[in-house]
Motif scaffolding. Structure first.
Motif, PDB file in Angstrom:
ATOM      1  N   ALA A   1       1.202  -1.351   0.819  1.00 26.37           N
ATOM      2  CA  ALA A   1      -0.250   0.301  -0.211  1.00 26.37           C
ATOM      3  C   ALA A   1       0.890   1.021   0.303  1.00 26.37           C
ATOM      4  O   ALA A   1       0.977   2.763  -0.493  1.00 26.37           O
ATOM      5  N   LYS A   2       2.206   0.822  -0.107  1.00 26.78           N
ATOM      6  CA  LYS A   2       2.866   1.812   0.386  1.00 26.78           C
ATOM      7  C   LYS A   2       3.900   2.242  -0.844  1.00 26.78           C
ATOM      8  O   LYS A   2       4.945   3.542  -0.986  1.00 26.78           O
ATOM      9  N   VAL A   3       3.903   1.653  -2.004  1.00 24.41           N
ATOM     10  CA  VAL A   3       4.713   1.288  -3.044  1.00 24.41           C
ATOM     11  C   VAL A   3       4.780   2.899  -3.481  1.00 24.41           C
ATOM     12  O   VAL A   3       3.476   2.933  -4.028  1.00 24.41           O
ATOM     13  N   HIS A   4       5.642   3.443  -4.421  1.00 25.41           N
ATOM     14  CA  HIS A   4       6.077   4.811  -4.977  1.00 25.41           C
ATOM     15  C   HIS A   4       5.749   5.682  -3.797  1.00 25.41           C
ATOM     16  O   HIS A   4       6.270   7.188  -4.137  1.00 25.41           O
ATOM     17  N   LEU A   5       5.144   5.740  -3.052  1.00 25.30           N
ATOM     18  CA  LEU A   5       4.653   6.625  -1.539  1.00 25.30           C
ATOM     19  C   LEU A   5       6.182   7.488  -1.432  1.00 25.30           C
ATOM     20  O   LEU A   5       6.983   6.693  -1.046  1.00 25.30           O
ATOM     21  N   VAL A   6       6.077   8.960  -1.180  1.00 28.31           N
ATOM     22  CA  VAL A   6       7.362   9.428  -1.334  1.00 28.31           C
ATOM     23  C   VAL A   6       7.504   9.562   0.266  1.00 28.31           C
ATOM     24  O   VAL A   6       6.638   9.912   1.319  1.00 28.31           O
ATOM     25  N   ASP A   7       9.026   9.374   0.562  1.00 25.56           N
ATOM     26  CA  ASP A   7       9.182   9.366   2.513  1.00 25.56           C
ATOM     27  C   ASP A   7      10.322  10.793   2.136  1.00 25.56           C
ATOM     28  O   ASP A   7       9.962  11.366   3.521  1.00 25.56           O
ATOM     29  N   ASN A   8      10.727  11.438   1.424  1.00 23.55           N
ATOM     30  CA  ASN A   8      11.753  11.958   1.309  1.00 23.55           C
ATOM     31  C   ASN A   8      11.414  13.138  -0.053  1.00 23.55           C
ATOM     32  O   ASN A   8      12.024  12.181  -0.629  1.00 23.55           O
ATOM     33  N   TRP A   9      11.910  14.165  -0.153  1.00 21.31           N
ATOM     34  CA  TRP A   9      12.073  14.849  -1.072  1.00 21.31           C
ATOM     35  C   TRP A   9      13.848  15.657  -0.342  1.00 21.31           C
ATOM     36  O   TRP A   9      13.655  17.306   0.284  1.00 21.31           O
ATOM     37  N   ASN A  10      14.711  15.458  -1.462  1.00 23.15           N
ATOM     38  CA  ASN A  10      16.332  15.973  -1.013  1.00 23.15           C
ATOM     39  C   ASN A  10      16.587  16.235   0.196  1.00 23.15           C
ATOM     40  O   ASN A  10      16.566  16.935   0.775  1.00 23.15           O
TER      41      ASN A  10
ATOM     42  N   GLY B   1       1.915  11.717  -1.123  1.00 17.00           N
ATOM     43  CA  GLY B   1       1.497  10.809  -2.065  1.00 17.00           C
ATOM     44  C   GLY B   1       2.715  10.312  -3.355  1.00 17.00           C
ATOM     45  O   GLY B   1       3.976  10.401  -2.595  1.00 17.00           O
ATOM     46  N   THR B   2       3.060  10.577  -3.984  1.00 16.36           N
ATOM     47  CA  THR B   2       3.904  10.094  -4.937  1.00 16.36           C
ATOM     48  C   THR B   2       4.991  10.681  -5.802  1.00 16.36           C
ATOM     49  O   THR B   2       4.341  11.935  -5.580  1.00 16.36           O
ATOM     50  N   ALA B   3       5.451  10.306  -6.610  1.00 11.61           N
ATOM     51  CA  ALA B   3       6.485  11.213  -7.285  1.00 11.61           C
ATOM     52  C   ALA B   3       6.079  11.393  -8.850  1.00 11.61           C
ATOM     53  O   ALA B   3       6.102  12.367  -9.498  1.00 11.61           O
ATOM     54  N   GLY B   4       4.643  10.843  -8.882  1.00 15.45           N
ATOM     55  CA  GLY B   4       3.703  10.931 -10.090  1.00 15.45           C
ATOM     56  C   GLY B   4       4.492  10.283 -11.233  1.00 15.45           C
ATOM     57  O   GLY B   4       3.378  10.274 -12.575  1.00 15.45           O
ATOM     58  N   GLU B   5       4.578   9.339 -11.061  1.00 11.02           N
ATOM     59  CA  GLU B   5       4.985   8.559 -12.266  1.00 11.02           C
ATOM     60  C   GLU B   5       3.827   6.894 -11.995  1.00 11.02           C
ATOM     61  O   GLU B   5       3.262   7.148 -13.414  1.00 11.02           O
ATOM     62  N   MET B   6       4.261   6.308 -10.826  1.00  8.03           N
ATOM     63  CA  MET B   6       2.595   5.148 -10.855  1.00  8.03           C
ATOM     64  C   MET B   6       2.346   5.375  -9.622  1.00  8.03           C
ATOM     65  O   MET B   6       2.951   5.721  -8.116  1.00  8.03           O
TER      66      MET B   6
END
Length: 437
Positions: A156-165, A183-188
Motif C-alpha cells: 500500500a506504500k509503494v511509490h509513496l514519497v518518504d522525502n525529497w532532497n 503522494g508519489t513522485a507522479g509516475e506510478m
C-alpha cells in the motif's frame, strides 16, 4: 446406454464446486501476482523496468505566446498575444544513482532529455518569437533527489514519497498543510485503487503537492481504467477555497504564486489560457480562448496496478509585469499577469508493455472468468438433467407397479370364473394321492 442420475448429479456438483473454487482463488492469485510485480524490486520484472527506464513514448508539446504589440504595451495598452506552436519534443527519462535502503525505501534522481521532433511541430527551432522573457529547457536536468517506498513490506506504500532532497516537508508556504510532501513522485501509484481514492503526487515544478480527483471509469486501449482530472479548486485562491490560504499571497483565483521557490521571480503557474481561472485574468490580454477540450489535464490509470495508461499534463507559466519606478525601460506598462508559454506533457502505454499488460491483466482473467461461468452453467445443467431423469424413472416405476397390481387382480378373477359352481378354490388344491408318493 443407460443414464445414471446419481452420476450426472455428482458430476454437476463437482463442476459447481470447482467453479466456486475458481471464483474464490483466482482473484487472490491475481492480487498476489500484482503485489509481487509492482514492487520496486529488481526481481519484480516488467514493473521495475518500466519504473527505472520509462519505455512509454513521452512527448512535450510547447506553445509560446508571442507579443504582437510590445511598443503599445510600454505605452500602457492591453497586450495582444498570438499562440505559436506546438513545438514538440520527444522526452526521454531515466533514473540514476538508484540506492536501496534498509527501511524499504529507494533513492534516485530522474533525468530528462529532449529531442526536437520537426515532423510533429508547427514550426522550427529557428523561429523568431517576441517574448517578455526567454525560458529555456536545461537537457539532462533533474527534479531533485526522491526517496520513495519500495512496497516490499507494505504494498500500500509503494511509490509513496518518504522525502525529497532529504526533506519531509517544504518551507515555501504559510501553513503546515500546504508544506506537506504527500503522494508519489507522479509516475506510478499503489495498486488496488478504488474511485474513492485521490491521485496525489508531489510536483517540484509546482513546489507543492497536487491532488487529482476521480472523474469516471472506462477502458483505455482495451484495459480497465480510471480517469482523474484536476479539481477547479487546485489553483483557487484562499477567498474562493479557504484551505488554499496557505499558498498566498494570492492574486485572482486560478493561479499559483511560485515566486518563493523561484528565487522570488514573479512567476505564476496556471492551466493553459487561464482555464478554470477568474475571467479577469484572460480578459486582461487579447488572444486567449480557455476551454476544457484543449486545456484540461487528465491521467488515465489502471486501478489494479496503479500504472498510468494515458497522460496529458498541461500547465502554463505566467510572468507578472508592471512599470517600475525609476526604470524607464518599463515605460507605462499596466500591471498584468502575462502568459509566457504552456506545455502539454503526454504519454501513453504502447507496444510490448501494452501487449504484456493486456495478456496478463485482461486476457488471462477473462479466460478464467469465462471458464467459471461455463463450469457453473454446465454444472447446473448436469444437476438439472439428473433431477429430470430421476423424476422420469420414478414416474415409470409407479406406472409399472400400477400395471403389475392390476394384472394380478385380473388373473385371480379369471381363475375363479373357471371353477364349477359351488366349488371352492380349496378343491383345486387337492392333489391325487399318487402325486404325493
Amino acid at each position: 446406454m443407460k443414464v445414471r442420475p446419481r452420476s450426472l448429479g455428482l458430476a454437476g456438483v463437482l463442476l459447481l464446486m470447482f467453479a466456486v473454487g475458481l471464483l474464490v482463488t483466482v482473484p487472490e492469485i491475481v492480487k498476489q501476482q500484482v503485489t509481487a510485480k509492482v514492487q520496486i524490486d529488481p526481481d519484480s520484472g516488467l514493473a521495475y523496468t518500466m519504473w527505472r527506464d520509462i519505455p512509454i513514448p513521452l512527448y512535450m508539446s510547447l506553445y509560446l505566446f508571442e507579443v504582437k504589440n510590445p511598443q503599445e504595451i510600454l505605452n500602457g495598452e492591453k497586450p495582444v498575444l498570438e499562440e505559436r506552436g506546438p513545438y514538440v519534443y520527444r522526452e526521454y527519462r531515466w533514473k540514476s544513482n538508484i540506492t536501496f535502503h534498509n527501511n524499504y525505501t529507494v533513492s534516485y534522481r530522474e533525468y530528462k532529455r529532449y529531442h526536437f521532433c520537426p515532423e510533429r511541430s508547427a514550426g522550427s527551432e529557428s523561429d523568431e518569437i517576441v517574448l517578455p522573457n526567454v525560458l529555456a529547457l536545461m537537457n539532462n536536468s533533474n527534479a531533485g533527489l526522491f526517496t520513495v517506498y519500495t512496497g516490499v513490506n507494505n504494498i500500500a506504500k509503494v511509490h509513496l514519497v518518504d522525502n525529497w532532497n532529504g526533506l519531509k516537508e517544504v518551507n515555501y508556504w504559510r501553513s503546515d498543510q500546504c508544506n506537506m510532501i504527500n503522494g508519489t513522485a507522479g509516475e506510478m501509484w499503489p495498486p488496488f485503487m478504488t474511485p474513492s481514492d485521490a491521485l496525489t503526487f508531489f510536483s517540484p515544478d509546482s513546489c507543492r503537492t497536487l491532488e487529482l480527483v476521480f472523474q469516471k471509469s472506462g477502458r483505455t486501449f482495451g484495459l480497465p481504467s480510471f480517469r482523474y482530472i484536476a479539481p477547479k479548486t487546485m489553483f483557487a485562491n484562499g477567498t474562493v477555497y479557504p484551505p488554499n490560504e496557505g499558498f498566498c499571497p494570492c492574486r485572482q483565483s486560478g493561479v499559483l504564486n511560485v515566486s518563493t521557490c523561484r528565487h522570488n521571480a514573479q512567476v505564476f503557474i496556471s492551466y493553459p489560457h487561464f482555464y478554470n481561472a477568474d475571467p479577469v485574468l484572460w480578459e486582461a490580454v487579447s488572444g486567449l480562448h480557455p476551454n476544457e477540450k484543449d486545456h484540461a489535464l487528465f491521467i488515465d490509470i489502471h486501478p489494479l496496478t496503479g500504472i498510468p495508461l494515458n497522460v496529458s499534463i498541461k500547465l502554463q507559466l505566467n510572468l507578472f509585469v508592471k512599470a517600475v519606478h525609476g526604470i524607464t525601460e518599463t515605460g507605462n506598462i499596466q500591471p498584468v499577469l502575462l502568459p509566457l508559454l504552456w506545455f502539454d506533457e503526454m504519454g501513453r502505454i504502447d507496444g510490448p508493455p501494452l501487449h504484456t499488460f493486456y495478456n496478463f491483466l485482461v486476457l488471462v482473467p477473462n479466460v478464467f472468468e469465462y471458464l467459471q461461468y461455463t463450469l457453473i452453467a454446465v454444472g447446473c445443467l448436469l444437476v438439472l438433467i439428473a433431477v429430470v431423469v430421476k423424476i422420469v424413472h420414478w414416474k415409470q416405476q409407479i406406472s409399472v407397479k400400477g400395471i403389475s397390481s392390476g394384472t394380478d387382480k385380473e388373473s385371480q378373477g379369471a381363475s375363479a370364473s373357471l371353477l364349477p359352481a359351488g366349488e371352492s378354490n380349496y378343491t383345486l388344491l387337492q392333489q391325487p394321492s399318487y402325486l404325493l408318493d
